[in-house]
Design an enzyme around this catalytic site. Structure first.
Site, short mmCIF file in Angstrom:
data_model
loop_
_atom_site.label_atom_id
_atom_site.label_comp_id
_atom_site.label_asym_id
_atom_site.label_seq_id
_atom_site.Cartn_x
_atom_site.Cartn_y
_atom_site.Cartn_z
CE LYS A 172 -4.45 1.34 1.90
NZ LYS A 172 -5.36 1.02 0.80
C1 LIG Z 1 -6.40 0.25 0.30
C2 LIG Z 1 -6.65 -0.21 -1.07
C3 LIG Z 1 -7.71 -1.09 -1.38
C4 LIG Z 1 -8.70 -1.57 -0.35
O1 LIG Z 1 -8.08 -2.29 0.70
P1 LIG Z 1 -8.77 -2.37 2.12
O2 LIG Z 1 -7.81 -3.13 2.97
O3 LIG Z 1 -10.03 -3.10 1.96
O4 LIG Z 1 -8.96 -0.98 2.57
C5 LIG Z 1 -7.83 -1.52 -2.69
N1 LIG Z 1 -6.99 -1.09 -3.65
C6 LIG Z 1 -5.97 -0.25 -3.39
C7 LIG Z 1 -5.07 0.17 -4.51
C8 LIG Z 1 -5.77 0.22 -2.10
O5 LIG Z 1 -4.76 1.05 -1.85
#
Ligand SMILES: *Cc1c(COP(=O)(O)O)cnc(C)c1O
Length: 326
Positions: A172
């Site tokens: 992330k």
């Molecule tokens: C954070 C994010 C998500 C969703 O992830 P969660 O853990 O459900 O919040 C999906 N795609 C991307 C690119 C993200 O950064």
């Protein structure tokens, strides 16, 4: 206060700044948390982050952090991929996150963002070895859209999802969001709420910053981790809730045209929560209304996050009174 246009919601909202955030080991007043202008350039390219929601329970007068442990675990994975080590333990950051919510006295739904980055703003193309990292945690009121009629009309983006050997999609990372931003901007300019991204193999990956499920003949289907998705916590939660509802779930590749003929589809992610998709590229899914599986899942999810379903109490961390659900 900054004006912020929430495109998906179609409204201009005030994004409230918190009185306190947490930086470099302690609480700092918002106005005092400053950095030199030259620092905005390079530190951000290696930055990884999390988005965590806290849900307010009016009945218990409590804020429940949703899946705090899973978010911290993923933050550690993102740091590892960036070859970053944390100066803090997971327990210390868990406490810091609670402190930020408490210090701001939030009694309502909140959105918490921890960021980890290399402290020294050296150019990002220089190899990193034993570079010190730092953490910033900020927080803002963010009323949930669960229980509203917010939906996301989607298009297929002309951009391709970043590949695992380009920039790791399962980290992330702020830098990955150049991909998301191009997709979102294109979707908005073309009159859609969200863009869905295909991967290099031409299969459905995810939406700009949310994962996706479709429902066909009573079976829920979502692209696998190997499709270039972020390993979404909401997606994992959705899979568990769907199975508890007796809905079979398949994690497998999804074709673009399968989206068009799906009975239902919805996006999932911490920021979008569970958001129905009534159309993709103007192909109407089902009869265009929120489908029964999506509806029931949203309801169960909403009960769980507000601490109204003891079966899922393990997903919640109470901020104020340590009042466990049950
Ligand atoms: C954070 C994010 C998500 C969703 O992830 P969660 O853990 O459900 O919040 C999906 N795609 C991307 C690119 C993200 O950064």
């Amino acid at each position: 206060m900054t004006q912020h246009k929430d495109k998906a919601a179609g409204t201009v909202t005030q994004q409230e700044t918190p009185a306190y955030l947490w930086h470099a080991g302690g609480l700092v007043e918002w106005d005092k948390a400053t950095t030199h202008i030259t620092n905005i350039a390079w530190p951000s390219i290696s930055m990884v982050f999390e988005g965590i929601r806290g849900y307010w329970s009016p009945r218990r007068q409590e804020v429940y952090l949703f899946h705090l442990e899973a978010h911290l675990k993923r933050l550690w994975q993102s740091m590892k991929l960036m070859r970053m080590t944390s100066s803090y333990s997971k327990e210390e950051l868990a406490r810091a996150i609670m402190e930020v919510v408490k210090a701001n006295g939030y009694k309502g739904d909140v959105y918490i963002s921890p960021y980890a980055y290399f402290r020294e703003g050296v150019p990002g193309y220089i190899g990193v070895k034993d570079m010190p990292s730092e953490v910033l945690i900020t927080c803002r009121p963010a009323p949930s859209n669960l229980g509203t009629d917010l939906v996301a009309h989607c298009c297929i983006s002309s951009w391709t999802r970043i590949a695992d050997n380009v920039m790791p999609p399962r980290a992330k990372a702020i830098a990955n969001y150049q991909n998301s931003r191009l997709v979102s901007t294109e979707a908005t300019l073309n009159g859609y709420d969200f863009g869905i991204i295909l991967n290099g193999q031409g299969k459905v990956s995810e939406a700009a910053y949310a994962c996706i499920f479709i429902v066909r003949d009573g079976v829920a289907i979502t692209p696998p981790h190997s499709a270039g998705i972020l390993e979404s916590i909401t997606r994992a939660t959705g899979i568990e809730l769907l199975r508890d509802m007796g809905v079979p779930v398949e994690e497998r590749d999804v074709d673009r045209t399968e989206l068009y003929i799906a009975d239902e589809a919805f996006l999932c992610g911490t920021s979008v929560e569970l958001r129905p998709v009534p159309s993709v590229d103007r192909y109407v899914l089902g009869d265009g209304a929120v489908g029964p599986v999506t509806r029931q899942l949203q309801e169960r999810f909403h009960q769980a996050v507000r601490g109204e379903d003891p079966r899922y109490a393990r997903w919640l961390t109470p901020v104020y009174e340590k009042a466990r659900v049950g």
